[in-house]
Design a protein around this motif. Structure first.
Motif, mmCIF file in Angstrom:
data_model
loop_
_atom_site.group_PDB
_atom_site.id
_atom_site.type_symbol
_atom_site.label_atom_id
_atom_site.label_comp_id
_atom_site.label_asym_id
_atom_site.label_seq_id
_atom_site.Cartn_x
_atom_site.Cartn_y
_atom_site.Cartn_z
ATOM 1 N N ASP A 241 11.756 -11.465 0.533
ATOM 2 C CA ASP A 241 10.984 -11.131 -0.674
ATOM 3 C C ASP A 241 10.175 -12.331 -1.130
ATOM 4 O O ASP A 241 10.442 -13.474 -0.752
ATOM 5 N N PHE B 43 12.827 -9.127 -8.376
ATOM 6 C CA PHE B 43 12.231 -9.050 -7.048
ATOM 7 C C PHE B 43 10.731 -8.843 -7.224
ATOM 8 O O PHE B 43 10.288 -8.236 -8.192
ATOM 9 N N VAL C 69 8.545 -7.069 -1.263
ATOM 10 C CA VAL C 69 9.703 -6.994 -0.369
ATOM 11 C C VAL C 69 9.284 -6.388 0.968
ATOM 12 O O VAL C 69 8.514 -5.437 1.012
ATOM 13 N N TYR D 15 8.976 -4.611 -6.205
ATOM 14 C CA TYR D 15 10.239 -3.877 -6.115
ATOM 15 C C TYR D 15 10.738 -3.425 -7.486
ATOM 16 O O TYR D 15 11.221 -2.303 -7.642
ATOM 17 N N TYR E 115 15.888 -8.335 5.306
ATOM 18 C CA TYR E 115 14.828 -8.272 4.293
ATOM 19 C C TYR E 115 14.421 -9.673 3.839
ATOM 20 O O TYR E 115 15.206 -10.624 3.907
#
Length: 219
Positions: free
Chosen positions: A137, A116, A119, A100, A135
């Motif tokens: 991650d 991040f 993801v 990300y 979401y």
């Protein structure tokens, strides 16, 4: 391989069963959404996750629940911004990004926070409308798959039910409050019949109409 596949499916079913039980339990909305996200993160062996609620009237998404990233609560994206903002503005069933922080879809609101990596995001839908985005991650190097996205979609469905139930309950509570106020107003109006003038009675009706409908004026 058959044993491992059977074991994975059993884990998936158990996680969904636990999530369904959570939805039917008396948890408040925040605790319920946190439980759903935690189940999704743990089942897919990710690091953290969260949930955006979508406000179409403002064209914004706001993080209202999280697991392992408490600093994200309250973060807001515009439609078209970040992965979540692009997801609600498209017809895609999910989005996967391998890194990300190096993605062209990264939002600047996360530039100075914990990095991040990989993801995975899926939309929450209720009655064909997008009402949010779920979401998760993980570290860079994790490769989320369409199968992971399918499983996430099941948790997104559960989260959508939780959000919709909360909205329905709030609407019903508001209707009940208005009916109670209407009942009291009706008693006061009928109790004054014959003892006040017509102008006073009409003024009383207008007063209660404004209060019950939360209007500034009524005539």
């Amino acid at each position: 391989h058959l044993y491992e596949e059977t074991k994975r499916r059993a884990e998936h079913l158990e996680a969904l069963r636990s999530t369904t039980l959570a939805i039917t339990s008396p948890l408040d909305r925040d605790a319920l959404l946190h439980a759903i996200i935690q189940q999704a993160v743990e089942l897919l062996r990710a690091k953290s996750g969260g949930l955006y609620e979508y406000y179409p009237e403002r064209g914004e998404l706001t993080v209202i629940a999280d697991y392992n990233r408490p600093d994200h609560l309250g973060k807001t994206l515009k439609v078209g911004e970040g992965i979540a903002g692009r997801l609600v503005d498209s017809s895609e069933l999910f989005k996967i990004v391998d890194d990300y922080d190096k993605s062209a879809e990264r939002s600047e609101i996360y530039a100075d926070k914990r990095p991040f990596g990989a993801v995975l995001e899926v939309p929450l839908k209720w009655q064909e409308r997008i009402i949010g985005v779920l979401y998760i991650d993980d570290e860079v190097g994790r490769k989320f798959t369409p199968e992971d996205a399918r499983l996430m979609g099941l948790f997104a469905d559960q989260a959508a039910i939780a959000l919709a139930n909360t909205d329905i309950m709030a609407e019903n509570e508001e209707k009940l409050r208005r009916l109670e106020r209407l009942s009291k107003a009706t008693k006061e109006i009928t109790g004054n019949l014959g003892s006040v003038t017509l102008d006073e009675l009409l003024a009383l009706i207008a007063k209660h109409a404004a209060e019950i409908l939360e209007a500034e004026v009524s005539g």
